[in-house]
Design an enzyme around this catalytic site. Structure first.
Site, PDB file in Angstrom:
ATOM      1  N   HIS B  64      -7.642  10.230   3.647  1.00 51.07           N
ATOM      2  CA  HIS B  64      -6.968  11.298   3.820  1.00 51.07           C
ATOM      3  C   HIS B  64      -7.166  11.917   3.110  1.00 51.07           C
ATOM      4  O   HIS B  64      -7.739  11.623   1.904  1.00 51.07           O
ATOM      5  CB  HIS B  64      -5.419  10.641   3.336  1.00 51.07           C
ATOM      6  N   ASP B  66      -6.093  13.994   0.404  1.00 53.10           N
ATOM      7  CA  ASP B  66      -6.222  13.783  -1.007  1.00 53.10           C
ATOM      8  C   ASP B  66      -6.824  12.880  -1.644  1.00 53.10           C
ATOM      9  O   ASP B  66      -6.585  12.964  -2.654  1.00 53.10           O
ATOM     10  CB  ASP B  66      -4.195  13.838  -1.353  1.00 53.10           C
ATOM     11  N   HIS B  67      -7.766  12.381  -1.467  1.00 49.57           N
ATOM     12  CA  HIS B  67      -8.927  11.081  -1.695  1.00 49.57           C
ATOM     13  C   HIS B  67     -10.028  11.961  -1.509  1.00 49.57           C
ATOM     14  O   HIS B  67     -11.555  11.041  -2.119  1.00 49.57           O
ATOM     15  CB  HIS B  67      -8.260   9.895  -0.934  1.00 49.57           C
ATOM     16  N   HIS B 142      -3.621   0.720   6.028  1.00 52.69           N
ATOM     17  CA  HIS B 142      -3.045   1.668   5.773  1.00 52.69           C
ATOM     18  C   HIS B 142      -2.765   2.830   6.939  1.00 52.69           C
ATOM     19  O   HIS B 142      -3.081   2.044   8.346  1.00 52.69           O
ATOM     20  CB  HIS B 142      -4.042   3.071   4.311  1.00 52.69           C
ATOM     21  N   ASP B 212      -4.565   3.787  -1.621  1.00 50.17           N
ATOM     22  CA  ASP B 212      -3.394   3.597  -0.561  1.00 50.17           C
ATOM     23  C   ASP B 212      -3.433   2.356   0.459  1.00 50.17           C
ATOM     24  O   ASP B 212      -4.076   2.164   0.679  1.00 50.17           O
ATOM     25  CB  ASP B 212      -3.419   5.191   0.083  1.00 50.17           C
ATOM     26  N   HIS B 270       0.040   8.158  -7.571  1.00 51.05           N
ATOM     27  CA  HIS B 270      -0.154   8.220  -6.194  1.00 51.05           C
ATOM     28  C   HIS B 270       1.978   7.991  -5.865  1.00 51.05           C
ATOM     29  O   HIS B 270       2.502   8.121  -4.846  1.00 51.05           O
ATOM     30  CB  HIS B 270      -0.484   7.202  -5.301  1.00 51.05           C
TER      31      HIS B 270
END
EC number: 3.1.26.11
Lengths: 311, 311
Positions: B64, B66-67, B142, B212, B270
């Protein structure tokens, strides 16, 4: 205010803790155009309180990371915000795959249509058109396929010359046809040409973004008489060899292009981090062209027919 | 100080003008480990004056954006800085292609060897090992393949017990062998076991990064008794359904994992942008586990055998 340019970032190569790499937001006739997307572009758009939902067209000049590493994050954020409207991206062919592999890896099926338009690095051509603005690509010479972009307002319709229509006695119900460009015939059968009944619309304003490029006078005609020209000025004359080797420009190169193209105003940017300030860039460019602005992050430039000013 | 963790970013989903997405820098036994690389990680590393040339290992939990959207920029900057040393990247398989297509598009031939290690999202295993630290992956649950990581100091050798070697009369030239673990035989032929001549090394410290994930008690044994656990806490109990649906955790989930694993300290992060502060996260987590810290951008946490503190 006919158009406004916000320089979201103009550092070259790598972002620093205070400087962003290339990204600009152009507002022309109330429409937003995002030009290049350096890393952190979302932060900068937020800083300037831009309603990002109004951005429908993004132009990427080339695939050096300092010009597009912020793009896929922006695409993802639009998705997370559940955007519905089409987003048009204009850029080199490999960019489509770069976006695709990242969306695929995150199993993202965008909430909105992403329409990709491949730019041709060998040809100046119309690449985008809205109801108010036309955008042309301009081939540049750099280490990899690179295009600049020229944004030009579409012609407004001519407007009624109120004094003239009174003088010639054009009835009110026939003025709409005159407004649309028709000549007018009076009761005596005399034809009054439209040019006598209407006034010229304002000249269309234009902006050219000359991304990373070596000195390239061959393409000057493509930006002839634009109102504002942004031209990279990575180096100064002392680094002439380095500029040639890396296919970048000096501030003097940029100013010579501005002079040859007879633009109204030149904005410099994309400075190498080796320079502590813009003094030498300005001095060198003013040898060739007077109306030059040393761009910097978060600078806003507004232009209309009367003036071009930093606000 | 045995280890230090800097939270470079801990916002979820999208960066804001003030918050960065997930990225952490762990310093363990003077070695640097970068964990996830949200967009803007370079700015944050500069802000904390990190000597980025010392980063040789980067761990990406999942794809993802944002990572990891800051990773390719960092790789490029290392290249522009003419790095020579190997850079090891540990992450899901598609990440290798994502990096490759972007380097290819910019015609970049890295100045340094980039060694890619594919993580297995189905298996907890040793993924990296330096002379001082071992790193294990931990499968998480996830929306896409995701792993956490556990960092654990390698055992130090036993050290000489100065009082004991004097008492038993071990000659100086034989003490190196004792240090290496040998028993010692005196002139009377009596064997003194090594354990009587040396003292235990300090217990290895450990840090676990649980990226996550939904609530996942099945993997608690993998992080049993770690010193510091970072666990995502995107939501609070009020958004239980949303947490389940998006395969994220609540602050209470994180605290239950910390309690079950008997860790020394829990750090939350997070957070969804819907929460104005961390009050509810802290209150909910303290129902299950007391020693909890609400992580935030730019927080530094130092840990040794005596204490774990925010500095």
């Amino acid at each position: 205010m006919a158009f406004e340019l916000i320089i979201l970032g103009c550092a070259s190569a790598t972002p620093t803790s205070e400087q962003y790499t290339t990204s600009q937001l152009l507002t022309m006739r109330e429409q937003l155009f995002l030009i290049d997307c350096g890393e952190g572009v979302q932060q900068q758009l937020r800083r300037h309180r831009v309603k990002t939902g109004r951005i429908n067209h993004i132009f990427i000049s080339h695939l050096h990371g300092d010009h597009y590493f912020g793009l896929v994050g922006l695409i993802s954020s639009f998705h997370l915000q559940r955007r519905k409207k089409e987003l048009h991206i204009y850029g080199p062919k490999p960019l489509e795959e770069i976006i695709h592999v990242q969306l695929k890896a995150s199993k993202t099926w965008l909430t909105y249509p992403l329409v990709f338009h491949v730019t041709n690095p060998d040809k100046a051509e119309l690449v985008a058109e809205t109801n108010k603005v036309e955008v042309y690509s301009i081939p540049l010479i750099h280490g990899i396929a690179t295009t600049g972009f020229k944004f030009i307002e579409k012609h407004n319709p001519r407007s009624i010359d109120r004094d003239a229509v009174e003088k010639y006695g054009v009835p009110k119900h026939e003025r709409a046809a005159v407004q649309r460009g028709m000549d007018w015939e009076n009761e005596q059968g005399e034809v009054i040409p439209n040019a006598k009944l209407t006034v010229d619309p304002p000249r269309p304003l234009s902006y050219a973004f000359w991304s990373d490029t070596c000195y390239n006078p061959d393409k000057v005609e493509e930006i002839s008489e634009v109102d504002v020209l942004y031209h990279e000025a990575t180096f100064t004359q002392a680094e002439r060899d380095l500029a040639t080797q890396t296919k970048h420009s000096t501030a003097g190169d940029a100013a010579q292009i501005a002079h040859a193209a007879q633009v109204r105003c030149l904005i410099l940017g994309h400075y190498s981090s080796r320079y502590p300030n813009r003094d030498v860039h300005l001095a060198e460019s003013k040898q060739y062209f007077q109306n030059v602005i040393a761009g910097h992050d978060n600078m806003r430039i507004r232009a209309d027919h009367q003036s071009i000013e930093v606000v």
